[in-house]
Design a protein around this motif. Sequence first.
Motif, short mmCIF file in Angstrom:
data_model
loop_
_atom_site.label_atom_id
_atom_site.label_comp_id
_atom_site.label_asym_id
_atom_site.label_seq_id
_atom_site.Cartn_x
_atom_site.Cartn_y
_atom_site.Cartn_z
N PRO A 46 0.73 -1.12 0.06
CA PRO A 46 0.07 0.14 -0.01
C PRO A 46 0.89 1.39 0.08
N ASP A 47 2.07 1.14 0.39
CA ASP A 47 2.91 2.42 0.32
C ASP A 47 3.73 2.64 -0.72
N GLU A 48 3.67 1.53 -1.57
CA GLU A 48 4.27 1.98 -3.02
C GLU A 48 3.90 2.98 -3.72
N VAL A 49 4.80 3.66 -4.43
CA VAL A 49 4.37 4.89 -5.36
C VAL A 49 3.58 4.22 -6.53
N ALA A 50 2.44 5.06 -6.72
CA ALA A 50 1.60 4.76 -7.82
C ALA A 50 1.58 5.96 -8.86
N VAL A 51 1.64 5.58 -10.09
CA VAL A 51 1.41 6.83 -11.14
C VAL A 51 0.00 6.66 -11.74
N VAL A 52 -0.83 7.76 -11.43
CA VAL A 52 -2.31 7.66 -11.70
C VAL A 52 -2.54 8.59 -12.76
N ALA A 53 -3.26 8.34 -13.71
CA ALA A 53 -4.01 9.36 -14.79
C ALA A 53 -5.12 8.81 -15.28
N SER A 54 -6.24 9.94 -15.75
CA SER A 54 -7.45 9.52 -16.26
C SER A 54 -7.48 9.81 -17.61
N PHE A 55 -8.24 8.97 -18.36
CA PHE A 55 -8.48 8.95 -19.49
C PHE A 55 -10.36 9.18 -19.93
N GLU A 101 -5.41 1.32 -26.57
CA GLU A 101 -6.44 -0.13 -26.56
C GLU A 101 -7.89 0.30 -26.34
N LEU A 102 -7.90 1.62 -25.57
CA LEU A 102 -9.49 2.02 -25.42
C LEU A 102 -10.24 2.76 -26.34
N GLY A 103 -9.73 3.09 -27.20
CA GLY A 103 -10.18 3.71 -28.26
C GLY A 103 -9.55 5.35 -28.34
N ALA A 104 -10.09 6.26 -29.13
CA ALA A 104 -9.92 7.72 -29.25
C ALA A 104 -10.17 8.25 -28.05
N GLY A 105 -9.48 9.38 -27.59
CA GLY A 105 -9.68 10.09 -26.51
C GLY A 105 -8.68 10.79 -25.95
N VAL A 106 -8.79 11.40 -24.64
CA VAL A 106 -7.77 12.32 -24.26
C VAL A 106 -7.18 11.82 -23.04
N LEU A 107 -5.91 11.89 -22.67
CA LEU A 107 -5.14 11.23 -21.35
C LEU A 107 -4.77 12.45 -20.61
N ASP A 108 -5.19 12.68 -19.42
CA ASP A 108 -4.71 13.97 -18.65
C ASP A 108 -3.34 13.73 -18.19
N ALA A 109 -2.79 14.86 -17.50
CA ALA A 109 -1.40 14.72 -16.87
C ALA A 109 -1.60 13.63 -15.92
N ALA A 110 -0.34 13.03 -15.50
CA ALA A 110 -0.28 11.92 -14.43
C ALA A 110 0.02 12.69 -13.25
N THR A 111 -0.11 11.98 -12.25
CA THR A 111 0.02 12.35 -10.87
C THR A 111 0.64 11.17 -10.19
N LEU A 164 -16.50 16.68 -26.19
CA LEU A 164 -15.25 16.72 -26.28
C LEU A 164 -14.67 17.64 -27.24
N TYR A 165 -15.49 18.36 -28.03
CA TYR A 165 -15.01 18.86 -29.27
C TYR A 165 -14.22 20.31 -28.78
N ASP A 166 -14.21 20.84 -27.79
CA ASP A 166 -13.33 21.97 -27.45
C ASP A 166 -12.10 21.53 -26.59
N VAL A 167 -12.14 20.09 -26.16
CA VAL A 167 -11.00 19.93 -25.66
C VAL A 167 -9.66 19.91 -26.53
N GLU A 168 -8.53 20.58 -26.01
CA GLU A 168 -7.36 20.65 -26.83
C GLU A 168 -6.81 19.31 -26.87
N MET A 169 -5.81 19.04 -27.94
CA MET A 169 -5.12 17.75 -28.07
C MET A 169 -3.87 18.05 -28.64
N THR A 170 -3.00 17.36 -28.28
CA THR A 170 -1.58 17.59 -28.72
C THR A 170 -1.28 16.93 -29.87
N LEU A 171 -1.00 17.55 -31.06
CA LEU A 171 -0.53 16.98 -32.35
C LEU A 171 0.96 16.79 -32.61
N THR A 172 1.39 15.63 -32.87
CA THR A 172 3.25 15.84 -33.18
C THR A 172 3.04 14.99 -34.57
#
Length: 240
Positions: A46-55, A101-111, A164-172
């Motif tokens: 339970p005390d291990e460090v976890a990196v968490v993000a929402s999609f 693998e979950l389809g098109a969408g936006v991944l937020d910053a990880a914490t 989602l149309y106004d959500v900015e996405m990063t293109l590379t």
Amino acid sequence: MNPTPPLTAGTLTAAALDAAAAVARLLPSTTPLTATPAEPGALPAPDEVAVVASFVGSASADLVIIAEEAVREALLAAADAGSPVALADALRPALEAACAELGAGVLDAATTATAGEAVASDAHLFALTHDGVTRAWFALRIRAEPVPAREAGIPTQRAGLHVLYDVEMTLTAELGRTRLPVRQVLELTPGAVLELDRTAGSPADVMVNGRLIARGEVVVVDEEYGIRITQIVAGSDGIA
């Protein structure tokens, strides 16, 4: 383009397995990892460090990677080379691969959080192992299981994406790729030439969150580089 079909009860487990396998491939571990569903009762400390993000996209999900020990050598090597990398940044490619693998969408910053706080009781939990020894963990929790459009009375999935149309996405734009062992990466110096996996004059790939959506040619616009789109990629690699 064909829209990515929403996840349903019948495809959720398969999608979770594919996401876990993608994480295992992309983790910067010095040993190859294999993703398997965690045994009943098996949990990370339970005390291990976890990196968490929402999609948010075809499915809304919380993703958790617990891999500080597995990637420690890679992080130390980067720090010794004068280019320290934060744990969340080191795991970002693995998170993006899982989301693909979950389809098109936006991944937020990880914490970061503790594993005890981050791993929900209803999440799909996977052990990432090497030679039968667990080196890391991956958890995926679908926050709200999508309902097929015709059952929910929604005209089409595209209509549901209006929010989602106004959500900015990063293109590379990607000119090409190559693979190098860590030793050669650390030996790079100014003036070094890397040979990419495509010929001169080939179109550049336009990516969104690691997903190929178009191809184009490099142009110069007001002394800055740009991409003139020459092809929109259809099918499962594109977005609806």
